[in-house]
Scaffold this active site. Structure first.
Site, PDB file in Angstrom:
ATOM      1  N   LYS A  23       7.239  -7.993 -23.013  1.00 34.47           N
ATOM      2  CA  LYS A  23       8.210  -8.635 -22.111  1.00 34.47           C
ATOM      3  C   LYS A  23       9.021  -7.584 -21.364  1.00 34.47           C
ATOM      4  O   LYS A  23       9.180  -7.664 -20.143  1.00 34.47           O
ATOM      5  CB  LYS A  23       9.113  -9.559 -22.937  1.00 34.47           C
ATOM      6  CG  LYS A  23      10.126 -10.345 -22.130  1.00 34.47           C
ATOM      7  CD  LYS A  23      10.484 -11.646 -22.821  1.00 34.47           C
ATOM      8  CE  LYS A  23      11.398 -11.472 -24.014  1.00 34.47           C
ATOM      9  NZ  LYS A  23      12.790 -11.133 -23.640  1.00 34.47           N
ATOM     10  N   SER A  24       9.528  -6.597 -22.080  1.00 35.38           N
ATOM     11  CA  SER A  24      10.367  -5.574 -21.439  1.00 35.38           C
ATOM     12  C   SER A  24       9.590  -4.841 -20.347  1.00 35.38           C
ATOM     13  O   SER A  24      10.098  -4.603 -19.243  1.00 35.38           O
ATOM     14  CB  SER A  24      10.841  -4.557 -22.470  1.00 35.38           C
ATOM     15  OG  SER A  24      11.722  -5.163 -23.374  1.00 35.38           O
ATOM     16  N   ARG A  28       9.996  -4.816 -16.070  1.00 30.86           N
ATOM     17  CA  ARG A  28      10.176  -3.551 -15.350  1.00 30.86           C
ATOM     18  C   ARG A  28       9.060  -3.306 -14.342  1.00 30.86           C
ATOM     19  O   ARG A  28       9.269  -2.669 -13.312  1.00 30.86           O
ATOM     20  CB  ARG A  28      10.268  -2.397 -16.365  1.00 30.86           C
ATOM     21  CG  ARG A  28      11.623  -2.412 -17.120  1.00 30.86           C
ATOM     22  CD  ARG A  28      11.512  -1.679 -18.440  1.00 30.86           C
ATOM     23  NE  ARG A  28      12.791  -1.500 -19.117  1.00 30.86           N
ATOM     24  CZ  ARG A  28      13.402  -2.433 -19.860  1.00 30.86           C
ATOM     25  NH1 ARG A  28      12.888  -3.638 -19.997  1.00 30.86           N
ATOM     26  NH2 ARG A  28      14.562  -2.158 -20.466  1.00 30.86           N
ATOM     27  N   GLY A  96      18.256 -12.469 -20.333  1.00 28.17           N
ATOM     28  CA  GLY A  96      19.291 -11.444 -20.221  1.00 28.17           C
ATOM     29  C   GLY A  96      18.766 -10.183 -19.558  1.00 28.17           C
ATOM     30  O   GLY A  96      19.489  -9.501 -18.821  1.00 28.17           O
ATOM     31  N   SER A 168      22.418  -0.337 -25.951  1.00 31.64           N
ATOM     32  CA  SER A 168      21.748  -1.378 -25.167  1.00 31.64           C
ATOM     33  C   SER A 168      20.837  -0.782 -24.102  1.00 31.64           C
ATOM     34  O   SER A 168      21.291  -0.109 -23.177  1.00 31.64           O
ATOM     35  CB  SER A 168      22.788  -2.290 -24.510  1.00 31.64           C
ATOM     36  OG  SER A 168      22.159  -3.067 -23.500  1.00 31.64           O
ATOM     37  N   GLN A 170      19.349  -2.565 -21.985  1.00 35.26           N
ATOM     38  CA  GLN A 170      19.580  -3.302 -20.736  1.00 35.26           C
ATOM     39  C   GLN A 170      20.685  -2.640 -19.927  1.00 35.26           C
ATOM     40  O   GLN A 170      20.583  -2.509 -18.709  1.00 35.26           O
ATOM     41  CB  GLN A 170      19.915  -4.765 -21.040  1.00 35.26           C
ATOM     42  CG  GLN A 170      18.727  -5.495 -21.664  1.00 35.26           C
ATOM     43  CD  GLN A 170      19.010  -6.940 -21.993  1.00 35.26           C
ATOM     44  OE1 GLN A 170      20.155  -7.397 -21.932  1.00 35.26           O
ATOM     45  NE2 GLN A 170      17.973  -7.667 -22.379  1.00 35.26           N
ATOM     46  N   ASP A 315      15.113  -6.990 -31.822  1.00 28.55           N
ATOM     47  CA  ASP A 315      14.595  -8.341 -31.556  1.00 28.55           C
ATOM     48  C   ASP A 315      13.802  -8.904 -32.732  1.00 28.55           C
ATOM     49  O   ASP A 315      13.366 -10.051 -32.686  1.00 28.55           O
ATOM     50  CB  ASP A 315      13.697  -8.318 -30.309  1.00 28.55           C
ATOM     51  CG  ASP A 315      14.509  -8.077 -29.044  1.00 28.55           C
ATOM     52  OD1 ASP A 315      15.719  -8.366 -29.034  1.00 28.55           O
ATOM     53  OD2 ASP A 315      13.926  -7.584 -28.062  1.00 28.55           O
ATOM     54  N   ARG A 395      12.857 -16.789 -30.702  1.00 26.23           N
ATOM     55  CA  ARG A 395      12.493 -15.987 -31.873  1.00 26.23           C
ATOM     56  C   ARG A 395      12.911 -16.661 -33.180  1.00 26.23           C
ATOM     57  O   ARG A 395      12.270 -16.481 -34.214  1.00 26.23           O
ATOM     58  CB  ARG A 395      13.078 -14.581 -31.762  1.00 26.23           C
ATOM     59  CG  ARG A 395      12.555 -13.837 -30.521  1.00 26.23           C
ATOM     60  CD  ARG A 395      12.683 -12.340 -30.661  1.00 26.23           C
ATOM     61  NE  ARG A 395      12.703 -11.679 -29.364  1.00 26.23           N
ATOM     62  CZ  ARG A 395      11.627 -11.381 -28.635  1.00 26.23           C
ATOM     63  NH1 ARG A 395      10.427 -11.705 -29.083  1.00 26.23           N
ATOM     64  NH2 ARG A 395      11.746 -10.768 -27.478  1.00 26.23           N
TER      65      ARG A 395
HETATM   66  C1  S3P Z   1      15.665  -5.458 -23.759  1.00 28.25           C
HETATM   67  C2  S3P Z   1      16.656  -4.859 -24.477  1.00 28.25           C
HETATM   68  C3  S3P Z   1      17.280  -5.459 -25.675  1.00 28.25           C
HETATM   69  C4  S3P Z   1      16.443  -6.591 -26.250  1.00 28.25           C
HETATM   70  C5  S3P Z   1      15.946  -7.510 -25.176  1.00 28.25           C
HETATM   71  C6  S3P Z   1      15.105  -6.772 -24.164  1.00 28.25           C
HETATM   72  C7  S3P Z   1      15.122  -4.781 -22.585  1.00 28.25           C
HETATM   73  O1  S3P Z   1      18.541  -5.972 -25.320  1.00 28.25           O
HETATM   74  O2  S3P Z   1      17.175  -7.313 -27.190  1.00 28.25           O
HETATM   75  O3  S3P Z   1      15.164  -8.551 -25.752  1.00 28.25           O
HETATM   76  O4  S3P Z   1      14.057  -5.186 -22.082  1.00 28.25           O
HETATM   77  O5  S3P Z   1      15.758  -3.825 -22.119  1.00 28.25           O
HETATM   78  P1  S3P Z   1      19.876  -5.070 -25.359  1.00 28.25           P
HETATM   79  O6  S3P Z   1      19.697  -3.988 -24.414  1.00 28.25           O
HETATM   80  O7  S3P Z   1      20.969  -6.016 -24.984  1.00 28.25           O
HETATM   81  O8  S3P Z   1      19.992  -4.623 -26.785  1.00 28.25           O
END
Ligand code: S3P
Length: 443
Positions: A23-24, A28, A96, A168, A170, A315, A395
């Site tokens: 997913k991440s 990107r 998020g 984080s 993100q 996660d 999840r």
């Molecule tokens: C993610 C970072 C994580 C993770 C989220 C995906 C990302 O969040 O929990 O599912 O793709 O950068 P945080 O950066 O808030 O920890």
């Protein structure tokens, strides 16, 4: 339409399976591909709702994107200055990652934009990105620290040297994306290592990221389109890893799994508990390490989870709590207060669900204490079946589906439609390797 899972008790997992794309990395690939010069061709893209939300947002920003078709996507990059003002509010859905990363990118544009999302996302903290982006000169309005985010264009961004108060990826990524537009070198220091997919992909697109200890540094400038092959998502694989680790007789092979060391905390924690996990055929997909993962049943023991592993498995705690519920003695997690601000409050949601099954779980402000129920005789009372509320959290839903492999009676999990945000086809794949899971849809 509401989807519930009904999972019969017992069984084991076996076979070879490939879970969907990471997913991440999928997010990107669209975000960076969109602002690169030239085309970016993506294979293995996750066709889940979160990554599709990101894709739709870039279409609304004027980027031509073909696909997805069987995981193939073609992004016709418009360059750093080629995005267009969107016609309306940009909808991040449940994601998020979409909201925080795209906020960083939009901070550098010369048009206004607004990002919003579903009920769960509108409760999540956004000051963590709005504040540092503000220090760079961005103008971002929140609703008392929560979405929607109103980003006004025309800000000239300047580089900052920033130490993040939370671990984080993100936030780090939002600042790196804004840094592409800033004058000077943007420097970000982490209090603990977090996933580094943004850094690796920036490098693959020709923009070097300097890394020095806990600090990453980037100077703005153009990106070049490329080919990206997305590995299978270790966060999705985690449910099957835990399932095989807890159910006697299990033996599964998960193929093409991304094993970037900033994501493999789940393997380290399961091994500490005694799990039998073998990494095979190590190779790379572009800048990302990949392996096939074999997991066979072995008895687990409770552990104190090392704090350093928390951000590397952030996660995977819903799945890991199910492993703990099946281990001998107690497991203790601390230093994981971030779990309270994920898609749901995952500490409370998991403690409630474990409690409903009869498992001794004590929620803590920053973690959980779980009394494992490894003894077959105890299961009738201390690991019964029951009805679980997923709180709309993908999840949490998948974790309790896997829990049924060892429960004394069936488990019904309510409100599972959001599983499609990260893992479309979960129930079919799980059924194919031995989980007795059925779906019930009600209008
Ligand atoms: C993610 C970072 C994580 C993770 C989220 C995906 C990302 O969040 O929990 O599912 O793709 O950068 P945080 O950066 O808030 O920890």
């Amino acid at each position: 339409m509401r989807t519930d899972f009904l999972v019969q008790a017992g069984g084991k997992l076996s076979g070879t399976l490939r879970v969907p794309g990471d997913k991440s990395i999928s997010h990107r690939s669209i975000i960076l591909g969109a602002v690169a010069e030239g085309d970016t061709e993506v294979a293995g893209f996750l066709e889940g709702e979160d990554a599709l939300a990101t894709m739709n947002i870039f279409r609304a920003l004027g980027v031509r994107i073909e696909g997805p078709e069987h995981g193939r996507v073609l992004v016709h990059g418009v360059g750093l200055r080629g995005l267009k003002a969107p016609p309306g509010v940009l909808d991040c859905g449940n994601s998020g990652t979409s909201m925080r990363l795209i906020c960083g990118l939009l901070a550098g544009q010369n048009f206004d934009a607004e990002l919003s999302g579903d009920q769960s996302l509108r409760r999540r903290p956004m000051r963590r990105v709005a504040e540092p982006l503000g220090l760079m000169g961005a103008q971002i309005r929140t609703d008392d620290g929560r979405p929607p985010l109103k980003i006004s264009g025309k800000a000239r961004l300047r580089a900052i040297d920033y130490t993040m108060p939370v671990a984080s990826a993100q936030v780090k990524s939002a600042l790196l994306l804004a840094g592409l537009y800033a004058e000077g070198e943007t420097r970000i220091t982490e209090i603990a290592p977090t996933r580094d997919h943004t850094e690796r992909m920036l490098e693959a697109l020709g923009r070097p990221v300097r890394r020095q200890g806990a600090t990453v540094a980037l100077t703005g400038g153009p990106l070049r389109g490329t080919r990206i092959e997305v590995p299978a998502d270790i966060s999705s694989a985690a449910f099957f890893m835990v399932g095989a680790a807890i159910a006697p007789g299990s033996d599964i092979m998960l193929t093409d799994v991304g094993v970037n060391p900033t994501r493999t905390g789940v393997i380290d924690i399961l091994r500490l508990m005694g799990a039998d996990i073998e990494l095979m055929n190590p190779r790379r997909f572009g800048g990302e390490p990949v392996a096939d993962i074999r997991v066979r049943y072995a008895p687990l023991a409770g552990v104190r989870i090392p704090r350093a592993l928390v951000p590397l498995a952030i996660d995977e705690f819903p799945a890991l709590f199910i492993a703990a519920a099946n281990a001998r003695a107690e497991t203790l997690l601390a230093g994981a207060e971030e779990l309270r601000v994920k898609e749901s409050d995952r500490i409370q949601a998991m403690a409630d669900g474990l409690g409903a099954l009869g498992i001794g779980a004590t929620p803590l402000a920053d973690g959980m204490r779980i009394r494992g129920c490894a003894d077959a005789a105890e299961r009738a009372s201390a690991y019964r079946g029951g009805t679980i509320d997923s709180h709309g959290d993908h999840r949490v839903a998948m974790a309790f589906a896997i829990a049924a492999l060892r429960s004394a009676a069936p488990i019904e999990i309510r409100d599972c439609a959001n599983v499609a945000t990260s893992f479309p086809g979960f129930a079919d794949l799980a059924r194919g390797c031995g989980l007795a899971i059925a779906l019930a849809r009600t209008a």
